[in-house]
Design an enzyme around this catalytic site. Sequence first.
Site, PDB file in Angstrom:
ATOM      1  N   ASP A 145       0.892  -1.089  -0.024  1.00  0.00           N
ATOM      2  CA  ASP A 145       0.083   0.083  -0.010  1.00  0.00           C
ATOM      3  C   ASP A 145       0.804   1.405  -0.026  1.00  0.00           C
ATOM      4  O   ASP A 145       2.200   1.313   0.367  1.00  0.00           O
ATOM      5  CB  ASP A 145      -0.958   0.025   1.095  1.00  0.00           C
ATOM      6  CG  ASP A 145      -0.148  -0.601   2.345  1.00  0.00           C
ATOM      7  OD1 ASP A 145       0.946  -0.758   2.502  1.00  0.00           O
ATOM      8  OD2 ASP A 145      -1.072  -0.912   3.278  1.00  0.00           O
ATOM      9  N   GLU A 200      -6.203   2.753   3.734  1.00  0.00           N
ATOM     10  CA  GLU A 200      -7.065   3.314   4.758  1.00  0.00           C
ATOM     11  C   GLU A 200      -8.369   3.526   4.712  1.00  0.00           C
ATOM     12  O   GLU A 200      -9.167   3.189   5.653  1.00  0.00           O
ATOM     13  CB  GLU A 200      -6.162   4.561   5.427  1.00  0.00           C
ATOM     14  CG  GLU A 200      -4.991   4.540   6.042  1.00  0.00           C
ATOM     15  CD  GLU A 200      -4.594   3.709   7.043  1.00  0.00           C
ATOM     16  OE1 GLU A 200      -5.434   3.061   7.731  1.00  0.00           O
ATOM     17  OE2 GLU A 200      -3.314   3.142   7.399  1.00  0.00           O
TER      18      GLU A 200
HETATM   19 ZN    ZN Z   1      -3.680   1.712   8.837  1.00  0.00          ZN
HETATM   20 ZN    ZN Z   2      -1.765  -0.185   7.213  1.00  0.00          ZN
END
Ligand code: ZN
Ligand code: ZN
Length: 389
Positions: A47, A117
């Site tokens: 990510d 997130e």
């Molecule tokens: Zn996080």
């Molecule tokens: Zn994370």
Amino acid sequence: MQEEKTSATIASELEGLGFEVIRNIGAFGLAGIYKNGKGPTVLIRTDMDALPLEEKTGLPYASKAKAINAAGNETHVMHACGHDLHMTVFVGTARTLVKAKDQWKGTLVMVAQSAEETGEGADLMFKAGLYNKIPKPDYAIALHDNPNLEAGKLGYREGAFLAGVDMVDMTVFGEGGHGAAPHTTKDPIVLSAQMIMDFQTVVSREINPLEPAVVTVGSIHGGTVHNIIPDEVKLQLTLRFYSEEIRKQTIAALHRISKNLALAAGLPVEKIPVIKIRDPYIPATINDVPLTKRVVDVFSKNFGKENVVEMPLYMFGEDFSRFGMQSIKVPILMFWLGAVDPAKVRSAREKGEQLPSLHSPLFAPLPEPAIKTGVRAMVVAAFELFGNP
Ligand code: ZN
Ligand code: ZN
């Protein structure tokens, strides 16, 4: 979904190594493809997103970045979930596997996603057809740093790994009026208070006690001044679960309780609360059991059994789950990367103190040995899955 520069940096790193890079797959998501002969396709995911927090670690390299948030306000930005550590490991893994390309055969696909997130990043990549743009993966693996595990160690769980997540917005209606004449109103503040208390019984009284579930009301906003009963109150909740049935049961309970309490307060049917569930939700992350056993076995051989730890179940969520849930079923594995100074873990245990959690402005992973451990772990896992002898 503002990872424009981060994504460009990763893309140029991968291109520099000879990957074919496809950019802008769902926000700033990208996929790098490296074909290295006949063999399995292994997908490694990172990510890229940060959080709207001011970093307070005091480290010389602490983030000073600022950005404009969705509401249009300037905010500090910090990698308080350690996604910077994930990306560093990701680039290190790509470099190492390319350097060692005579030691494996197959196709390596490196995927970097936006917006983990908010739970939107992976969903956007799949809505943009990720698995039609890249060779079909035989396995997908990812790691997440852990704020309670020592740097140098790895953590795992077979099967259930991280929970599913719903974000719920609820509007409770009433009929406002003067605070001194409550009998002429239907007070949505009192009604919301009843709902919040009754929601506590969903997990404690309705859901099978052997099934993990959470209902948290994280925000309540209503009213303007002391002596006005308002027309409405807004609640924000998060739900956590491991099975789709529990998810459905919990949502149905919120509807039933809020509707019937509103009716019991004498409100008309048009004023029963409105419940909005954020789309996309985050499904639970369930590690493929044979894949986990295989990778944990090579971890134990490479790092020593004492450094490969079975971890407890958490109620946090991760949208890496989506990589295993498409029309093409792909076995997935996410594991924990120890991120904390071992001395700090020891002293926190002795003193019974909490270490800074993920999303804390004080969260500071120990770069070494965490980075090298992460790269080594990803590389040995990839070697195993590529069938390196
Ligand atoms: Zn996080
Ligand atoms: Zn994370």
